[in-house]
Scaffold this motif. Structure first.
Motif, short mmCIF file in Angstrom:
data_model
loop_
_atom_site.label_atom_id
_atom_site.label_comp_id
_atom_site.label_asym_id
_atom_site.label_seq_id
_atom_site.Cartn_x
_atom_site.Cartn_y
_atom_site.Cartn_z
N LEU A 155 -1.06 9.07 9.41
CA LEU A 155 -2.02 10.14 9.15
C LEU A 155 -3.22 9.56 8.42
N ARG B 222 -3.98 11.70 13.59
CA ARG B 222 -2.61 11.19 13.59
C ARG B 222 -2.33 10.58 14.95
N ASP C 181 0.31 12.94 1.57
CA ASP C 181 0.76 12.81 2.96
C ASP C 181 -0.03 11.75 3.73
N ASP D 180 -1.67 8.32 4.99
CA ASP D 180 -1.32 6.91 5.05
C ASP D 180 -2.54 6.02 4.83
#
Length: 80
Positions: free
Chosen positions: A2, A19, A56, A58
């Protein structure tokens, strides 16, 4: 993976969530200056509307040009 992407080097203040190469959501406000004042609220709105938490994420991606040096600095500073 993400990724939050931000763009502060163009004639808009933009943020997007991606994503796996697929665009999940995006938000863009047309503007020529003032990106530094609007980037955090734009990203906050995007995150709230999608229910995604910063934990959440990345990665955070920043567009670094072509564009103004100040715009690049705004985007990179925000990402840091």
């Amino acid at each position: 993976m993400l990724i939050l992407g931000v763009n502060t080097v163009a004639n808009a203040c933009e943020a997007a969530l991606v994503r796996g190469g697929a665009l999940l959501a995006e938000l863009s406000e047309p503007m020529n200056q003032g990106h530094d004042a609007r980037l955090a609220p734009v990203v906050d709105q995007l995150m709230r509307e999608t229910g995604v938490a910063f934990t959440d994420l990345d990665r955070v991606a920043v567009i670094v040009g072509p564009g103004s040096y100040t715009g690049v600095r705004v985007g990179v500073a925000f990402a840091r």
